[in-house]
Structure formats: C-alpha cells, structure tokens
Scaffold this active site. Structure first.
Site, PDB file in Angstrom:
ATOM      1  N   HIS A  39       0.824  -1.210   0.000  1.00  0.00           N
ATOM      2  CA  HIS A  39       0.000   0.000   0.000  1.00  0.00           C
ATOM      3  C   HIS A  39       0.862   1.267   0.000  1.00  0.00           C
ATOM      4  O   HIS A  39       0.410   2.336   0.421  1.00  0.00           O
ATOM      5  CB  HIS A  39      -0.971   0.023   1.179  1.00  0.00           C
ATOM      6  CG  HIS A  39      -2.068  -1.000   1.058  1.00  0.00           C
ATOM      7  ND1 HIS A  39      -3.185  -0.804   0.285  1.00  0.00           N
ATOM      8  CD2 HIS A  39      -2.179  -2.246   1.590  1.00  0.00           C
ATOM      9  CE1 HIS A  39      -3.959  -1.879   0.360  1.00  0.00           C
ATOM     10  NE2 HIS A  39      -3.361  -2.768   1.136  1.00  0.00           N
ATOM     11  N   ASP A  41       2.558   2.052  -3.008  1.00  0.00           N
ATOM     12  CA  ASP A  41       2.729   2.494  -4.399  1.00  0.00           C
ATOM     13  C   ASP A  41       1.845   3.684  -4.731  1.00  0.00           C
ATOM     14  O   ASP A  41       2.298   4.652  -5.348  1.00  0.00           O
ATOM     15  CB  ASP A  41       2.528   1.344  -5.384  1.00  0.00           C
ATOM     16  CG  ASP A  41       1.173   0.670  -5.294  1.00  0.00           C
ATOM     17  OD1 ASP A  41       0.454   0.869  -4.279  1.00  0.00           O
ATOM     18  OD2 ASP A  41       0.821  -0.080  -6.229  1.00  0.00           O
ATOM     19  N   ALA A 125      -6.093 -13.320  -6.017  1.00  0.00           N
ATOM     20  CA  ALA A 125      -5.315 -13.961  -4.964  1.00  0.00           C
ATOM     21  C   ALA A 125      -4.161 -13.102  -4.470  1.00  0.00           C
ATOM     22  O   ALA A 125      -3.369 -13.549  -3.655  1.00  0.00           O
ATOM     23  CB  ALA A 125      -4.775 -15.301  -5.464  1.00  0.00           C
ATOM     24  N   GLY A 126      -4.046 -11.865  -4.950  1.00  0.00           N
ATOM     25  CA  GLY A 126      -2.971 -11.001  -4.496  1.00  0.00           C
ATOM     26  C   GLY A 126      -1.655 -11.198  -5.211  1.00  0.00           C
ATOM     27  O   GLY A 126      -0.623 -10.707  -4.754  1.00  0.00           O
ATOM     28  N   ASP A 174       2.598  -3.187  -9.428  1.00  0.00           N
ATOM     29  CA  ASP A 174       2.297  -4.463 -10.075  1.00  0.00           C
ATOM     30  C   ASP A 174       2.753  -4.513 -11.535  1.00  0.00           C
ATOM     31  O   ASP A 174       3.451  -5.453 -11.929  1.00  0.00           O
ATOM     32  CB  ASP A 174       0.811  -4.768  -9.961  1.00  0.00           C
ATOM     33  CG  ASP A 174       0.379  -4.995  -8.524  1.00  0.00           C
ATOM     34  OD1 ASP A 174       1.259  -5.147  -7.651  1.00  0.00           O
ATOM     35  OD2 ASP A 174      -0.835  -5.028  -8.271  1.00  0.00           O
TER      36      ASP A 174
END
Length: 394
Positions: A39, A41, A125-126, A174
């Site tokens: 958390h 980014d 799923a992360g 990501d």
C-alpha cells in the site's frame, strides 16, 4: 522451460483452431509477489516485489477492420467490441478494452485484432493477475500496431488501462514488477521516480512459499478504494496542520520524525493509515539491506512488523491470514511470514530455508485444514524474468 514451451505451443494450436489462422504475436507477463512495501505504491513510496514463474499469455493476430474478438480460454468466455466504442461492462473484457483505451490516450489509433488469453497466475489472490494480463496485452498490441515499445512502456500502458478505464486506483508496483522482473532478484521500486534497482535473492538461502487463505479479494471493490481515500485525507490534514508542506503530493513526503506531530492532529484512523505507510517505506529500505547482507533474523523481524502494521494500522488482514502468518512463524525453517498483495484475502508469503520447504508446506496445510476445515492451495515460486514478446512465423 519445456513445460512453458509446451504451454505456448498448445496455445498457438488452439488459436489456429479457434480463428482459422495463426497467431502473429505471443506475449507473456508474470504475476508478482510483493516481499514488503504494501500500500505504498499509490502513496508514491517504496516497494520490493519480484516477478514469479507464473505468467499470463496473450496471443494476437491483426484484423483489417476495427473489430476486436477475444477468447478467454481459462474463463470459458468470449467477447467482442469495436475500437471505436470502448465502453466499460464491469467484467473481464474491461481489461482488454482498457489496453486499447491506453493506446488511444497516447494518440494511437488502433485497428482490430483477434486475441486469445490464457493465464497461470491465480485470480483474485494477491499475485497481480490483472497487471500480468495488462502488461501482456500492452506488449502484444504494441507489436501489432508496429510500435517499438519497451517493457517500462508496457507497464505504464497497463497501469493507465487499469487505473483510468477499469477503475482500480492502483499504483505502478504491479505492472512494473511484471514487466521488469529479473530472474533471481527482487526489484526495489521507487514509485515516485519510477526507478528500479535489482536486489539479489539467493535461491540457495531462501525459498518463497505462498499459502492461500481461501478468501478471494477484488481490488475494484470496497476496502482498497477506502484506503486510497483515507491516505489522501490524512495527507490533506497534515498539510492543513503545517506538518506536510503545501507541495506534498503523497504520504511519501512524510517521515518517521513526523509521527508524534501527526498523532496530535490526525483522527485516529487517519493516523494509523499514515503510520503504516511511513513505517513501510522504512521497512523496505531495511529489508533491502538485510537481503544484501544475508541477515535472516532481520528479514523475519521486518516481515512480522509489516504484518502487524497491515493488521493493526491498515486493517487489511483477515482471521485466516493472521492465522497463517502466526502458524508459519512457528514452523522450523521459516524466516518470516506476512500477507502479500493488498490484503483482505489471497495468499500469505513465507520465506523458508529451502531444505524445509516441503515440511513447512505440509505442516501449515495440515494445521489449516484442522482449524478451518479445508486444505489450502500452496505454491512454491521463483523470482523470475519479466515480460517478453515472441513474434511467430506465419
């Protein structure tokens, strides 16, 4: 390697079967696991992910018209739209349309394509299945449009697609991890400057085990967007109080020395959110140092501190995740455990001494089944290369 090549060749055969002609381009992009820096980014902070050896694949062939036909084999779904009419539908096809939107936003007028999608990255799923898909789409479409785009540009296009079209207010972590991953390394990503530094992970010393909590997570819903807003509100309150300068753009501009002042002026929830982000940026730097020096004890402490902060300050853990992390830390051979990804479900991360990998996997699985009545999915993953593009002969 042979399994991946077989997967690609099988997909190419299926594409020719479904469309009656061969794919011209094949793009593969990996999912990612975030070691620490959660958390941060969208707060323009620091993160330390690595790409994993599970990829999304996009196959593409050009069309002479403006139509786009898509087959999502793993979902058993098909879709179709026009390049001239990109409209959100609230389903998987938005990610494909979003890629076309991102090119249009750069002043590029795309033509039609026949596309097919397959993925080995677990969904919801992360592990960043959506970014893997977005990066692969950007790579394949960029080639199909005759553009010489770089992996970093693939990442930026994927980020714009998910952020501005799909509506997920995520940061660059990501797609950058997926596009720029390096085998045997984690990536220290500065989400403000977009600089990326490779940090070696020795497979002889550390294995990465992922265990699923059994709870699916969906980024575009609820808690994630709340946290983005809460961080913005915390920053604005810090500006009003004169703790953050008027020029501050994100919580990245606050440091640990500001915490005592922040606690006096912020509402309790806002303070906890800010404390997590500030502390997590510090933990990323410390984690990089510990990886470099091989300080396994420090790695374990930092993972535990990160999980505590994600549970207490950021409130994105779940009972299943808490239990998995606690159980993991009790296993011989586990260096440290925490959730990975945005939380509220998905996988937990366990750094394990390689000789203990299978015993740890079995012990956690058996204990989880006894506690929750189901055996969890688990994956052992490797820090892997980033996205790449293959041009097929036709």
């Amino acid at each position: 390697m042979e399994a991946r090549e077989s997967w690609v060749e099988g997909a190419c055969s299926n594409f020719a079967r479904d469309y009656g002609r061969p794919a011209r381009w094949v793009a593969l992009a990996p999912g990612r696991v975030n070691l620490i820096g959660e958390h941060t980014d969208y707060n323009e902070g620091l993160a330390l992910p690595c790409a994993i050896d599970r990829q999304a694949m996009v196959l593409a062939a050009p069309r002479s018209d403006r139509r786009v036909r898509v087959r999502a084999w793993d979902l058993g779904e098909t879709g179709e739209f026009s390049c001239d009419s990109l409209v959100r539908q609230g389903n998987w096809l938005d990610f494909v349309q979003g890629a076309f939107f991102a090119f249009c936003e750069q002043g590029i007028d795309p033509h039609g394509f026949d596309l097919a999608i397959a993925s080995r990255v677990p969904l919801n799923a992360g592990l960043s299945s959506s970014a893997a898909l977005g990066v692969a789409l950007a790579a394949a479409l960029g080639a199909g449009l005759g553009l010489d785009t770089s992996p970093a540009e693939w990442a930026r296009l994927a980020h714009r697609a998910e952020n501005e079209f799909v509506g997920v207010r995520c940061g660059i972590l990501d797609p950058f991890a997926s596009a720029l991953g390096r085998e045997g390394h984690a990536l220290r990503i500065d989400c403000r400057t977009e600089t990326v530094d490779a940090v070696p992970i020795s497979g002889a010393e550390l294995a990465i085990l992922l265990v699923h909590s059994g709870v699916e997570r969906r980024l575009a819903e609820g808690v994630y967007d709340e946290r983005v807003l809460e961080c913005r509100e915390a920053l604005e309150a810090a500006r009003r109080a004169g703790i953050a300068p008027a020029s501050a753009r994100a919580l990245r501009d606050l440091e640990a020395d500001h915490l005592s002042q922040l606690e006096e002026v912020l509402e309790p929830v806002a303070f906890r959110r800010a404390r997590h982000v500030i502390g997590e940026n510090v933990r990323v730097e410390a984690f990089c140092r510990a990886l470099t020096t091989g300080d396994l004890d420090a790695l374990g402490v930092l993972l535990a501190e990160g999980q505590d902060s994600l549970r207490e300050d950021y409130a994105v853990s779940t009972p299943e995740i808490d239990w998995l992390c606690s159980s993991g830390r009790e296993c011989e051979g586990v260096v440290g455990s925490r959730l990975t990804g945005a939380g509220m479900g998905g996988f937990t991360l366990h750094l394990v001494l390689p000789g203990h990998l299978e015993s740890v996997r079995e012990r956690i699985s058996e204990a989880f089944q006894a506690r929750f009545g189901r055996r969890p999915e688990s994956l052992a993953v490797l820090p892997s290369r980033g996205a790449w593009l293959e041009t097929r002969s036709v």
